[in-house]
Write an enzyme that holds these catalytic residues in place. Structure first.
Site, PDB file in Angstrom:
ATOM      1  N   SER A   8       9.814  39.343  39.492  1.00  0.00           N
ATOM      2  CA  SER A   8       9.054  38.082  39.469  1.00  0.00           C
ATOM      3  C   SER A   8       7.922  38.035  40.495  1.00  0.00           C
ATOM      4  CB  SER A   8       9.991  36.878  39.643  1.00  0.00           C
ATOM      5  OG  SER A   8      10.917  36.813  38.562  1.00  0.00           O
TER       6      SER A   8
ATOM      7  N   ASN B  36       4.540  47.533  35.189  1.00  0.00           N
ATOM      8  CA  ASN B  36       5.496  48.054  34.209  1.00  0.00           C
ATOM      9  C   ASN B  36       5.372  47.170  32.975  1.00  0.00           C
ATOM     10  OD1 ASN B  36       7.640  48.891  32.674  1.00  0.00           O
ATOM     11  ND2 ASN B  36       9.233  48.176  34.081  1.00  0.00           N
TER      12      ASN B  36
ATOM     13  N   LYS C 206       6.768  47.503  30.147  1.00  0.00           N
ATOM     14  CA  LYS C 206       7.992  47.425  29.327  1.00  0.00           C
ATOM     15  C   LYS C 206       7.629  47.598  27.845  1.00  0.00           C
ATOM     16  CE  LYS C 206      10.060  44.791  33.023  1.00  0.00           C
ATOM     17  NZ  LYS C 206      11.066  43.846  33.462  1.00  0.00           N
TER      18      LYS C 206
ATOM     19  N   GLY D 173      12.225  39.056  35.735  1.00  0.00           N
ATOM     20  CA  GLY D 173      11.893  38.232  34.579  1.00  0.00           C
ATOM     21  C   GLY D 173      12.474  36.829  34.632  1.00  0.00           C
TER      22      GLY D 173
ATOM     23  N   GLU E  10      14.521  46.434  42.914  1.00  0.00           N
ATOM     24  CA  GLU E  10      14.360  45.315  41.994  1.00  0.00           C
ATOM     25  C   GLU E  10      15.720  44.660  41.778  1.00  0.00           C
ATOM     26  OE1 GLU E  10      10.717  45.996  39.301  1.00  0.00           O
ATOM     27  OE2 GLU E  10      12.284  47.285  38.500  1.00  0.00           O
TER      28      GLU E  10
ATOM     29  N   HIS F 120      15.290  52.386  35.709  1.00  0.00           N
ATOM     30  CA  HIS F 120      15.024  50.945  35.695  1.00  0.00           C
ATOM     31  C   HIS F 120      16.299  50.210  35.277  1.00  0.00           C
ATOM     32  CE1 HIS F 120      13.427  47.025  34.645  1.00  0.00           C
ATOM     33  NE2 HIS F 120      12.375  47.337  35.381  1.00  0.00           N
TER      34      HIS F 120
ATOM     35  N   GLU G 248      16.829  47.935  33.316  1.00  0.00           N
ATOM     36  CA  GLU G 248      16.986  47.730  31.872  1.00  0.00           C
ATOM     37  C   GLU G 248      17.493  49.003  31.194  1.00  0.00           C
ATOM     38  OE1 GLU G 248      13.053  46.143  31.439  1.00  0.00           O
ATOM     39  OE2 GLU G 248      13.692  44.400  32.597  1.00  0.00           O
TER      40      GLU G 248
HETATM   41  P1  13P Z   1       9.062  40.964  36.267  1.00  0.00           P
HETATM   42  O1  13P Z   1       7.902  41.133  37.222  1.00  0.00           O
HETATM   43  O2  13P Z   1       8.634  40.512  34.906  1.00  0.00           O
HETATM   44  O3  13P Z   1      10.144  40.140  36.871  1.00  0.00           O
HETATM   45  O4  13P Z   1       9.676  42.430  36.039  1.00  0.00           O
HETATM   46  C1  13P Z   1       9.956  43.224  37.133  1.00  0.00           C
HETATM   47  C2  13P Z   1      10.287  44.581  36.663  1.00  0.00           C
HETATM   48  O5  13P Z   1      11.302  44.807  36.067  1.00  0.00           O
HETATM   49  C3  13P Z   1       9.316  45.641  36.924  1.00  0.00           C
HETATM   50  O6  13P Z   1       9.850  46.895  36.683  1.00  0.00           O
END
Ligand code: 13P
Length: 256
Positions: free
Chosen positions: A215, A16, A18, A177, A171, A103, A105
């Protein structure tokens, strides 16, 4: 067994990206990644990319084993006066094989909840874009012992959809992150719970993949992918580094 059946037994590794990348960096990333994944024949692969780059990525990946996908999809099905939106039909039109739905976010910054997410999920199904439902609790919810209740509530959008397959990415928000990965015990418990919820919502015959995200990196991927009911990974930051992403894919290839 057909290729379509086999994918429900494989590990999946999805990136992903982002809101990252430019045309030039995307081309470099994929050019460096593709030669490194030839051996990963047993892994289902994909990258969710910014919509503006979807067509370019689809073209770069044509002939490869990596699906291109979207990070989001509109709640509106039909063409019309929805400024800024991208429908599931448009995603399919430029070659997206899957789309992330819900997601954390999107939930956090755009207040997406179950009513909107169910519409998004259904539009993906209608256009044969595989929806990947993202779920997970915040740290406060886990500390209040609400993690299973939150996840169950997020999964409820799957009710009464007559699904024969479901892909979910678990997640935990506090692991995204942050470098803070859930423990193997936490992942095992939640993935088993998610499996049981999907089976009770969708019936015993449903094909299931539950991916872990938060992560995941080249160092911890093998341990995470070895956990029971972990069918793959959804990778954020590490998917932007070709060597790291390739190492995670390799870990999935060799995972039991
Ligand atoms: P990270 O791997 O950067 O923690 O992000 C995970 C994520 O949100 C994947 O959709």
């Amino acid at each position: 067994m057909t290729e379509g059946d086999v994918m429900w037994q494989r590990k999946w590794v999805l990136g992903n990206w982002k809101m990252n990348g430019r045309l030039a960096t995307i081309r470099t990333l994929l050019t460096e990644l593709l030669p490194q994944i030839h051996d990963a024949q047993q892994v289902q692969l994909g990258v969710a990319v910014p919509t503006v780059y979807l067509q370019e990525v689809t073209e770069c990946l044509s002939g490869s084993r990596i699906w291109s996908g979207a990070e989001d999809v509109s709640q509106f099905a039909n063409d019309g006066a929805y400024t800024g939106e991208t429908s599931a039909a448009m995603l399919a039109d430029v070659g997206a094989r899957f789309a992330l739905v819900g997601h954390s976010e999107r939930r956090q910054y755009f207040n997406e909840g179950n009513a909107v997410l169910r519409q998004k999920y259904q539009h993906c199904l209608s256009e044969r874009v595989l929806p990947i439902l993202c779920i997970g609790e915040t740290l406060a919810e886990r500390e209040a012992d609400q993690d299973e209740a939150v996840v169950a509530q997020q999964l409820a959008i799957l009710a009464d959809l007559s699904l024969d397959s479901v892909v979910v990415a678990y997640e935990p928000v506090w692991a995204i992150g942050t470098g803070q990965v859930a423990t193997v015990a936490q992942i095992a418990a939640m993935h088993a719970f998610i499996y049981s919820q999907i089976l009770s919502l969708c019936g015993a015959g449903v094909k299931i993949r539950v991916l872990y995200g938060g992560s995941v990196n080249a160092q911890n991927a093998a341990d995470i992918l070895a956990v029971a009911h972990v069918d793959g990974a959804l990778v954020g930051g590490a998917s932007l580094q070709p060597d790291s992403f390739a190492a995670i894919i390799q870990a999935a290839q060799t995972a039991e």
